[in-house]
Design a protein around this motif. Structure first.
Motif, PDB file in Angstrom:
ATOM      1  N   ASP A  58      59.657  32.239  34.797  1.00  0.00           N
ATOM      2  CA  ASP A  58      59.105  30.914  35.139  1.00  0.00           C
ATOM      3  C   ASP A  58      57.761  30.729  34.396  1.00  0.00           C
ATOM      4  O   ASP A  58      56.735  31.270  34.799  1.00  0.00           O
ATOM      5  CB  ASP A  58      58.919  30.866  36.660  1.00  0.00           C
ATOM      6  CG  ASP A  58      58.264  29.565  37.113  1.00  0.00           C
ATOM      7  OD1 ASP A  58      57.813  28.783  36.253  1.00  0.00           O
ATOM      8  OD2 ASP A  58      58.210  29.357  38.340  1.00  0.00           O
ATOM      9  N   VAL A  59      57.816  29.953  33.312  1.00  0.00           N
ATOM     10  CA  VAL A  59      56.642  29.867  32.421  1.00  0.00           C
ATOM     11  C   VAL A  59      55.503  29.068  33.083  1.00  0.00           C
ATOM     12  O   VAL A  59      54.331  29.324  32.815  1.00  0.00           O
ATOM     13  CB  VAL A  59      57.040  29.263  31.054  1.00  0.00           C
ATOM     14  CG1 VAL A  59      55.849  29.239  30.101  1.00  0.00           C
ATOM     15  CG2 VAL A  59      58.160  30.084  30.424  1.00  0.00           C
ATOM     16  N   ASP A  60      55.835  28.117  33.982  1.00  0.00           N
ATOM     17  CA  ASP A  60      54.762  27.371  34.666  1.00  0.00           C
ATOM     18  C   ASP A  60      53.928  28.326  35.523  1.00  0.00           C
ATOM     19  O   ASP A  60      52.698  28.262  35.537  1.00  0.00           O
ATOM     20  CB  ASP A  60      55.344  26.263  35.554  1.00  0.00           C
ATOM     21  CG  ASP A  60      55.933  25.143  34.697  1.00  0.00           C
ATOM     22  OD1 ASP A  60      55.513  25.029  33.525  1.00  0.00           O
ATOM     23  OD2 ASP A  60      56.820  24.422  35.189  1.00  0.00           O
ATOM     24  N   THR A  61      54.608  29.204  36.252  1.00  0.00           N
ATOM     25  CA  THR A  61      53.875  30.178  37.070  1.00  0.00           C
ATOM     26  C   THR A  61      53.084  31.125  36.175  1.00  0.00           C
ATOM     27  O   THR A  61      51.930  31.466  36.465  1.00  0.00           O
ATOM     28  CB  THR A  61      54.848  30.981  37.971  1.00  0.00           C
ATOM     29  OG1 THR A  61      55.623  30.054  38.719  1.00  0.00           O
ATOM     30  CG2 THR A  61      54.119  31.914  38.910  1.00  0.00           C
ATOM     31  N   LEU A  62      53.687  31.536  35.062  1.00  0.00           N
ATOM     32  CA  LEU A  62      52.970  32.395  34.113  1.00  0.00           C
ATOM     33  C   LEU A  62      51.677  31.714  33.655  1.00  0.00           C
ATOM     34  O   LEU A  62      50.614  32.337  33.617  1.00  0.00           O
ATOM     35  CB  LEU A  62      53.869  32.683  32.903  1.00  0.00           C
ATOM     36  CG  LEU A  62      53.186  33.334  31.696  1.00  0.00           C
ATOM     37  CD1 LEU A  62      52.780  34.775  32.021  1.00  0.00           C
ATOM     38  CD2 LEU A  62      54.098  33.320  30.469  1.00  0.00           C
ATOM     39  N   ALA A  63      51.766  30.414  33.350  1.00  0.00           N
ATOM     40  CA  ALA A  63      50.597  29.702  32.817  1.00  0.00           C
ATOM     41  C   ALA A  63      49.455  29.651  33.834  1.00  0.00           C
ATOM     42  O   ALA A  63      48.289  29.586  33.458  1.00  0.00           O
ATOM     43  CB  ALA A  63      50.998  28.288  32.405  1.00  0.00           C
ATOM     44  N   ARG A  64      49.807  29.714  35.129  1.00  0.00           N
ATOM     45  CA  ARG A  64      48.766  29.685  36.171  1.00  0.00           C
ATOM     46  C   ARG A  64      48.218  31.085  36.481  1.00  0.00           C
ATOM     47  O   ARG A  64      47.341  31.234  37.322  1.00  0.00           O
ATOM     48  CB  ARG A  64      49.335  29.069  37.457  1.00  0.00           C
ATOM     49  CG  ARG A  64      49.628  27.572  37.358  1.00  0.00           C
ATOM     50  CD  ARG A  64      49.865  26.977  38.744  1.00  0.00           C
ATOM     51  NE  ARG A  64      51.036  27.533  39.394  1.00  0.00           N
ATOM     52  CZ  ARG A  64      52.289  27.073  39.238  1.00  0.00           C
ATOM     53  NH1 ARG A  64      52.519  26.044  38.453  1.00  0.00           N
ATOM     54  NH2 ARG A  64      53.299  27.638  39.867  1.00  0.00           N
ATOM     55  N   SER A  65      48.759  32.124  35.826  1.00  0.00           N
ATOM     56  CA  SER A  65      48.464  33.493  36.264  1.00  0.00           C
ATOM     57  C   SER A  65      47.276  34.152  35.556  1.00  0.00           C
ATOM     58  O   SER A  65      46.941  35.281  35.869  1.00  0.00           O
ATOM     59  CB  SER A  65      49.700  34.374  36.033  1.00  0.00           C
ATOM     60  OG  SER A  65      49.860  34.619  34.647  1.00  0.00           O
ATOM     61  N   ALA A  66      46.694  33.480  34.590  1.00  0.00           N
ATOM     62  CA  ALA A  66      45.563  34.042  33.817  1.00  0.00           C
ATOM     63  C   ALA A  66      45.930  35.356  33.117  1.00  0.00           C
ATOM     64  O   ALA A  66      45.071  36.206  32.882  1.00  0.00           O
ATOM     65  CB  ALA A  66      44.331  34.233  34.710  1.00  0.00           C
ATOM     66  N   SER A  67      47.214  35.535  32.807  1.00  0.00           N
ATOM     67  CA  SER A  67      47.631  36.756  32.103  1.00  0.00           C
ATOM     68  C   SER A  67      47.264  36.663  30.628  1.00  0.00           C
ATOM     69  O   SER A  67      47.181  35.577  30.059  1.00  0.00           O
ATOM     70  CB  SER A  67      49.149  36.947  32.220  1.00  0.00           C
ATOM     71  OG  SER A  67      49.508  37.048  33.572  1.00  0.00           O
ATOM     72  N   GLU A  68      47.071  37.841  30.029  1.00  0.00           N
ATOM     73  CA  GLU A  68      46.714  37.892  28.603  1.00  0.00           C
ATOM     74  C   GLU A  68      47.877  38.404  27.760  1.00  0.00           C
ATOM     75  O   GLU A  68      47.791  38.476  26.526  1.00  0.00           O
ATOM     76  CB  GLU A  68      45.504  38.820  28.433  1.00  0.00           C
ATOM     77  CG  GLU A  68      44.292  38.308  29.198  1.00  0.00           C
ATOM     78  CD  GLU A  68      43.288  39.408  29.481  1.00  0.00           C
ATOM     79  OE1 GLU A  68      43.633  40.384  30.186  1.00  0.00           O
ATOM     80  OE2 GLU A  68      42.167  39.300  28.995  1.00  0.00           O
ATOM     81  N   ALA A  69      48.945  38.772  28.453  1.00  0.00           N
ATOM     82  CA  ALA A  69      50.155  39.245  27.777  1.00  0.00           C
ATOM     83  C   ALA A  69      51.309  39.068  28.754  1.00  0.00           C
ATOM     84  O   ALA A  69      51.090  38.875  29.962  1.00  0.00           O
ATOM     85  CB  ALA A  69      50.004  40.718  27.381  1.00  0.00           C
ATOM     86  N   ALA A  70      52.539  39.115  28.250  1.00  0.00           N
ATOM     87  CA  ALA A  70      53.713  39.037  29.127  1.00  0.00           C
ATOM     88  C   ALA A  70      54.802  39.937  28.558  1.00  0.00           C
ATOM     89  O   ALA A  70      55.042  39.942  27.346  1.00  0.00           O
ATOM     90  CB  ALA A  70      54.210  37.601  29.230  1.00  0.00           C
ATOM     91  N   LEU A  71      55.419  40.705  29.456  1.00  0.00           N
ATOM     92  CA  LEU A  71      56.526  41.596  29.066  1.00  0.00           C
ATOM     93  C   LEU A  71      57.818  41.003  29.593  1.00  0.00           C
ATOM     94  O   LEU A  71      57.906  40.694  30.790  1.00  0.00           O
ATOM     95  CB  LEU A  71      56.290  42.979  29.686  1.00  0.00           C
ATOM     96  CG  LEU A  71      57.476  43.953  29.677  1.00  0.00           C
ATOM     97  CD1 LEU A  71      57.890  44.315  28.253  1.00  0.00           C
ATOM     98  CD2 LEU A  71      57.125  45.216  30.465  1.00  0.00           C
ATOM     99  N   LEU A  72      58.818  40.836  28.736  1.00  0.00           N
ATOM    100  CA  LEU A  72      60.058  40.248  29.240  1.00  0.00           C
ATOM    101  C   LEU A  72      61.292  40.720  28.480  1.00  0.00           C
ATOM    102  O   LEU A  72      61.190  41.263  27.375  1.00  0.00           O
ATOM    103  CB  LEU A  72      59.975  38.725  29.260  1.00  0.00           C
ATOM    104  CG  LEU A  72      59.852  37.930  27.976  1.00  0.00           C
ATOM    105  CD1 LEU A  72      60.202  36.483  28.268  1.00  0.00           C
ATOM    106  CD2 LEU A  72      58.435  37.992  27.424  1.00  0.00           C
TER     107      LEU A  72
END
Ligand SMILES: Cc1ncc(COP(=O)(O)O)c(C=O)c1O
Length: 293
Positions: A58-72
Motif C-alpha cells: 500500500d504505497v499511500d501508507t508507505l508515503a505517510r511512514s517517513a521511511s527512507e527505503a522499502a523492501l518488497l
C-alpha cells in the motif's frame, strides 16, 4: 553486479550500506517474511510494517511512514502471492524519487509463473533508485548459496567495500560452475522443465484442497513454489499447524509473518519438493488434522 552468498547475505550487505549512508528507517511488507524482517533489524535498521492488499504494498501508507527505503517482493509477494500492480510500481518509483529513498527489490519467484507472462523488474523503471536482488535458491538449489545485487550506481563502491570488509570474497568455484551451467543453456532448459513439473504439482495441490477442504480459500496467482490457503473465521491457525505437525505434515502459518493482528489465519503449503502422489496423500492427512484441530 555484486555476486554474494544468496539473498540472505545480499540483504545484510545492502542494509549495512544504507545504514552507512545515514538511512535507517525501512518499510517492509506486512505480511512479509519473518526471518528476512529480523535480518533487516539485525543490520541496525528500524522496520516499518506497511500493509499488503490485492495489489501489493500500500504505497499511500508507505508515503505517510517517513521511511527512507522499502523492501518488497513485487513479482510474487511473500507470503500472499499477489503481484504489485502497474499503478503501484509507478507510484513507488515516484515516492522514491521525491523522498530520495531507495527500493530493495527481492525478485523472488519471478521465474515461476504458470498462467501468465513474466513481469518486468521495477529496477528497469528506475535503476538509480532500486537495489535489485536475485538468487539461485528457487531456480536451482538453495544449497548453492549464490545471489546477486544490482545496486544504484552511486552505491556500487560502498557495496563493494562492504563485501571487502565482511565476506572479503564470494567463493569462485561455484560461480564458475554456475556461469558454465548458464552458458550451456542448462539453466533455461531446467527452468522450462521445472515450470511444467511445478505447475502440475500446484494444480494437483489446489484440486486436492478444493475436494478435501472446500472451506479453505486459495489466494495469490498461479506462480511460485507455495500456495496460501486462508482458514475460515473462528479456526485457530496454531491448532491446525500443531495437528498437521503431529501427522508429519510440514506446513507453516501466515501468523508468524504478520506484524498486525489478523482476523483469519492461513496455511502456507509448499509443493515444489513433493511428488503429485505425495501431495494427494498429504492433503488427506491435512484434512484429518483439520477435523481434529
Ligand atoms: C521471500 C524470499 N526471498 C528470497 C529468498 C531466497 O533466499 P536465499 O537466496 O538466501 O536462499 C527466499 C527463500 O526462502 C524467500 O523466501
Amino acid at each position: 553486479m555484486v555476486v554474494c552468498g544468496g539473498f540472505a547475505q545480499a540483504i545484510g550487505l545492502v542494509c549495512a550500506t544504507l545504514v552507512r549512508s545515514g538511512r535507517t528507517r525501512i518499510a517492509v511488507e506486512d505480511p512479509g517474511h519473518a526471518t528476512i524482517r529480523a535480518a533487516v533489524e539485525r543490520s541496525g535498521m528500524t522496520t516499518v510494517p506497511v500493509p499488503v492488499d490485492g495489489d501489493g504494498l500500500d504505497v499511500d501508507t508507505l508515503a505517510r511512514s517517513a521511511s527512507e527505503a522499502a523492501l518488497l517482493t513485487p513479482a510474487h509477494q511473500f507470503p500472499t502471492g499477489v503481484v504489485l500492480s502497474p499503478e503501484r510500481r509507478g507510484a513507488l518509483v515516484d515516492w522514491a524519487r521525491e523522498r530520495d529513498a531507495f527500493l530493495i527489490e527481492d525478485d523472488y519467484d519471478a521465474e515461476f509463473r504458470y498462467d501468465r507472462a513474466p513481469v518486468g523488474a521495477i529496477q528497469g523503471l528506475a535503476p538509480d533508485r532500486v537495489f535489485y536482488l536475485g538468487s539461485a535458491s528457487k531456480t536451482l538449489a538453495p544449497t548453492l548459496r549464490i545471489g546477486w545485487i544490482v545496486p544504484p550506481r552511486e552505491f556500487t563502491w560502498p557495496l563493494v567495500e562492504e563485501v571487502l570488509y565482511t565476506v572479503f570474497a564470494t567463493p569462485h568455484l561455484e560461480q564458475l560452475a554456475f556461469a558454465d551451467f548458464i552458458g550451456r543453456g542448462e539453466l533455461d532448459r531446467h527452468l522450462r522443465r521445472m515450470r511444467l513439473v511445478y505447475r502440475r504439482r500446484r494444480d494437483t495441490l489446489v484440486r486436492a484442497l478444493e475436494r478435501a477442504l472446500p472451506e479453505l480459500e486459495i489466494g495469490g496467482i498461479a506462480a511460485g513454489l507455495h500456495v496460501i490457503a486462508s482458514l475460515p473465521a473462528g479456526i485457530d491457525e496454531r491448532r491446525v499447524l500443531d495437528a498437521a505437525f503431529e501427522r508429519r505434515i510440514s506446513v507453516s502459518g501466515l501468523g508468524e509473518h504478520c506484524a498486525a493482528a489478523r482476523s483469519h489465519g492461513a496455511l502456507l503449503i509448499g509443493y515444489a519438493a513433493t511428488s503429485e502422489a505425495g501431495i494427494r496423500a498429504g492433503v488427506r492427512e491435512l484434512a484429518s488434522a483439520f477435523a481434529n484441530a
